[in-house]
Design a protein around this motif. Sequence first.
Motif, PDB file in Angstrom:
ATOM      1  N   VAL A  19      10.357   0.405 -11.492  1.00 29.37           N
ATOM      2  CA  VAL A  19       9.680  -0.503 -12.417  1.00 29.37           C
ATOM      3  C   VAL A  19       9.141  -1.758 -11.743  1.00 29.37           C
ATOM      4  O   VAL A  19       8.247  -2.406 -12.272  1.00 29.37           O
ATOM      5  N   ALA A  20       9.713  -2.134 -10.602  1.00 32.26           N
ATOM      6  CA  ALA A  20       9.259  -3.387 -10.006  1.00 32.26           C
ATOM      7  C   ALA A  20       9.548  -3.406  -8.512  1.00 32.26           C
ATOM      8  O   ALA A  20      10.346  -2.612  -8.014  1.00 32.26           O
ATOM      9  N   VAL A  21       8.899  -4.344  -7.839  1.00 31.60           N
ATOM     10  CA  VAL A  21       9.123  -4.547  -6.408  1.00 31.60           C
ATOM     11  C   VAL A  21       9.495  -6.006  -6.205  1.00 31.60           C
ATOM     12  O   VAL A  21       8.929  -6.911  -6.834  1.00 31.60           O
ATOM     13  N   ILE A  22      10.493  -6.215  -5.376  1.00 25.45           N
ATOM     14  CA  ILE A  22      10.924  -7.571  -5.068  1.00 25.45           C
ATOM     15  C   ILE A  22      10.586  -7.865  -3.616  1.00 25.45           C
ATOM     16  O   ILE A  22      10.777  -7.004  -2.746  1.00 25.45           O
ATOM     17  N   GLY A  23      10.108  -9.072  -3.358  1.00 24.48           N
ATOM     18  CA  GLY A  23       9.922  -9.527  -1.984  1.00 24.48           C
ATOM     19  C   GLY A  23       8.699  -8.962  -1.293  1.00 24.48           C
ATOM     20  O   GLY A  23       8.707  -8.768  -0.082  1.00 24.48           O
ATOM     21  N   THR A  24       7.638  -8.678  -2.022  1.00 25.13           N
ATOM     22  CA  THR A  24       6.406  -8.243  -1.352  1.00 25.13           C
ATOM     23  C   THR A  24       5.617  -9.461  -0.940  1.00 25.13           C
ATOM     24  O   THR A  24       5.767 -10.554  -1.475  1.00 25.13           O
ATOM     25  N   GLN A  25       4.753  -9.256   0.026  1.00 25.51           N
ATOM     26  CA  GLN A  25       3.839 -10.311   0.424  1.00 25.51           C
ATOM     27  C   GLN A  25       2.716 -10.382  -0.614  1.00 25.51           C
ATOM     28  O   GLN A  25       2.407  -9.383  -1.280  1.00 25.51           O
ATOM     29  N   GLU A  26       2.145 -11.560  -0.714  1.00 24.95           N
ATOM     30  CA  GLU A  26       1.077 -11.732  -1.707  1.00 24.95           C
ATOM     31  C   GLU A  26      -0.056 -10.741  -1.521  1.00 24.95           C
ATOM     32  O   GLU A  26      -0.643 -10.275  -2.488  1.00 24.95           O
ATOM     33  N   ALA A  27      -0.322 -10.422  -0.225  1.00 27.39           N
ATOM     34  CA  ALA A  27      -1.434  -9.532   0.072  1.00 27.39           C
ATOM     35  C   ALA A  27      -1.267  -8.169  -0.594  1.00 27.39           C
ATOM     36  O   ALA A  27      -2.224  -7.478  -0.893  1.00 27.39           O
ATOM     37  N   GLN A  28       0.032  -7.783  -0.849  1.00 26.77           N
ATOM     38  CA  GLN A  28       0.275  -6.452  -1.414  1.00 26.77           C
ATOM     39  C   GLN A  28       0.291  -6.431  -2.937  1.00 26.77           C
ATOM     40  O   GLN A  28       0.438  -5.379  -3.546  1.00 26.77           O
ATOM     41  N   ALA A  29       0.161  -7.613  -3.523  1.00 29.31           N
ATOM     42  CA  ALA A  29       0.264  -7.696  -4.987  1.00 29.31           C
ATOM     43  C   ALA A  29      -0.634  -6.680  -5.675  1.00 29.31           C
ATOM     44  O   ALA A  29      -0.239  -6.054  -6.664  1.00 29.31           O
ATOM     45  N   GLU A  30      -1.811  -6.510  -5.093  1.00 31.48           N
ATOM     46  CA  GLU A  30      -2.760  -5.602  -5.738  1.00 31.48           C
ATOM     47  C   GLU A  30      -2.290  -4.149  -5.641  1.00 31.48           C
ATOM     48  O   GLU A  30      -2.337  -3.401  -6.615  1.00 31.48           O
ATOM     49  N   GLU A  31      -1.766  -3.824  -4.449  1.00 33.84           N
ATOM     50  CA  GLU A  31      -1.245  -2.467  -4.245  1.00 33.84           C
ATOM     51  C   GLU A  31      -0.112  -2.174  -5.223  1.00 33.84           C
ATOM     52  O   GLU A  31      -0.010  -1.096  -5.787  1.00 33.84           O
ATOM     53  N   VAL A  32       0.752  -3.205  -5.427  1.00 33.85           N
ATOM     54  CA  VAL A  32       1.893  -3.040  -6.331  1.00 33.85           C
ATOM     55  C   VAL A  32       1.417  -2.795  -7.758  1.00 33.85           C
ATOM     56  O   VAL A  32       1.869  -1.866  -8.436  1.00 33.85           O
ATOM     57  N   SER A  33       0.476  -3.604  -8.202  1.00 33.45           N
ATOM     58  CA  SER A  33       0.054  -3.406  -9.596  1.00 33.45           C
ATOM     59  C   SER A  33      -0.755  -2.133  -9.764  1.00 33.45           C
ATOM     60  O   SER A  33      -0.771  -1.543 -10.837  1.00 33.45           O
ATOM     61  N   ALA A  34      -1.387  -1.669  -8.675  1.00 30.10           N
ATOM     62  CA  ALA A  34      -2.088  -0.393  -8.762  1.00 30.10           C
ATOM     63  C   ALA A  34      -1.100   0.744  -9.023  1.00 30.10           C
ATOM     64  O   ALA A  34      -1.413   1.750  -9.660  1.00 30.10           O
ATOM     65  N   LEU A  35       0.136   0.565  -8.541  1.00 33.00           N
ATOM     66  CA  LEU A  35       1.178   1.579  -8.778  1.00 33.00           C
ATOM     67  C   LEU A  35       1.871   1.358 -10.115  1.00 33.00           C
ATOM     68  O   LEU A  35       2.861   2.009 -10.430  1.00 33.00           O
TER      69      LEU A  35
END
Lengths: 267, 273
Positions: free
Chosen positions: A79-95
Amino acid sequence: MNRKSQSFRLRGTTVPVITLALSSADQTALEGDIDRKVSEAGDSLAGGLAVIDLSALGDEHPPLQWLVAQVRRFGLHPVAVIGTQEAQAEEVSALDLAVLPASSGSARSADTPVREEPVAAAPSAPEPPASAPQTAASARPAPPAASAAADTTTLVVDRPVRSGQRIYARGCDLVLLAGASAGSELIADGNIHCYGPLRGRALAGASGDHEAQIFALDFEAELVSVAGVYKAFERLPDGVRGKAIRASLEMRDGQSQILLSPLLIAT
Amino acid sequence: MSNTRIIVVTSGKGGVGKTTTSASFASGLALRGHKTAVVDFDVGLRNLDLIMGCERRVVYDFVNVINNEATLNQALIKDKHSEHLFVLPASQTRDKDALKEEGVERVLNELRDMGFQYVVCDSPAGIEHGAVMALTFADEAIIVTNPEVSSVRDSDRILGILQAKSRRAKEGREPVKEHLLLTRYSPKRVEEGEMLSHEDVRELLRIPLLGVIPESEAVLHASNQGQPAIHMEGQPVAEAYKDVVMRFLGEEVPLRFIAAEKRGLLQRLFGGK
């Protein structure tokens, strides 16, 4: 004016979440370890929610899509990711995952206590907790961190607990509004409060909390136990029987034992 | 939909007076003009027909009806005292496993369709399958208890099972209505401290008291004669059962037969018992 929403309610809820906390970015090593864990766990985690915690890793971590697939191998829903870099925010929400700040999720223990519904008859009752009565001398070691969590709800039972019934308040306090009959068994990881006659066996701090107590307005218990240290009453002393009593643990001569004291009510 | 009430007479402990109570209570409801059936769930022992005095008229039984070997009409025996009362006897040659849940439910539904107002289920002792079947479909329960500690404990146990295993509990409907009936009560022994008082028992079980039936030789007489105790005119037992039926039907009736008989002056002087 008191307005209610008819078709739905918004509520804050706490549900247990499994955290997959990575300590290595080495995909091969991870895959091997996860293989082993998955075969160990079987489907015991299936259906649960999971958070992927990358906060221990630096910029280097396995691809998120691959991690999501690994989580799913346990039958968990990421359901969520903790501790990602800001640059990956888009990748995370794409998932379709949420981004959690490093402090919120990782602080919480993975085995958040879960409240258990009262179980009416013994055959379907839960397994007795690990610390059913032991000898008085063998006090248990310090409570595990998870059971000390005091932020769970209380289990309230408003009908008499009958002979042969067992109620287990897992990870929380147990409140009995209508008392408990002789031959019943009341178990709580937290405290036990009884407003009717307490006639059964009452076991507080069942997973080792030495601070747990038993409070009863009409004390007629057959046995009380705190954190595995117990006292059985063949005959209740006159000053105790039917009185408002609290049972707690005290240390005497290096040994824990049950202390019964009056329930003081300020007037 | 008729509004049939299914009442289980149960106790956990044996020998406390379940069958005596089932027979008298069902007879009392019928005497008041209610169409009533009394069903013997004690498969394998079969006592109810003896107490009702119809053992020689048993051709088909409850298990035959469950197994579709006979119709309910063939198995129901009309009571000799009341045209409103019917007995469904138990089988003596089967064991309690013959009571299949679907079968029991079907028979109870058929009784409902036949317009019975009350179905009284006489439970076997114990907490096993037969007793569970007797209470599964109950709307109300009469917990028969003797004024002694072991009987009270067993009653408490059966109350827990009622809360767990009745259909009402499982479906989350309004819980089974519980009534306490004290039987074999001896006011004299209570006064002498040999027996729990009705207040003691009520306090221990915390359910409403439906009545107190005094200990009496007449009960043994009645069952030997194949006559429910409620028909023993003038006997305190019969009066007490009639009070119980009235209270069950919602009338306010004060408790009787709970005080020890006052002994006369002469009796006291000469120490007669």
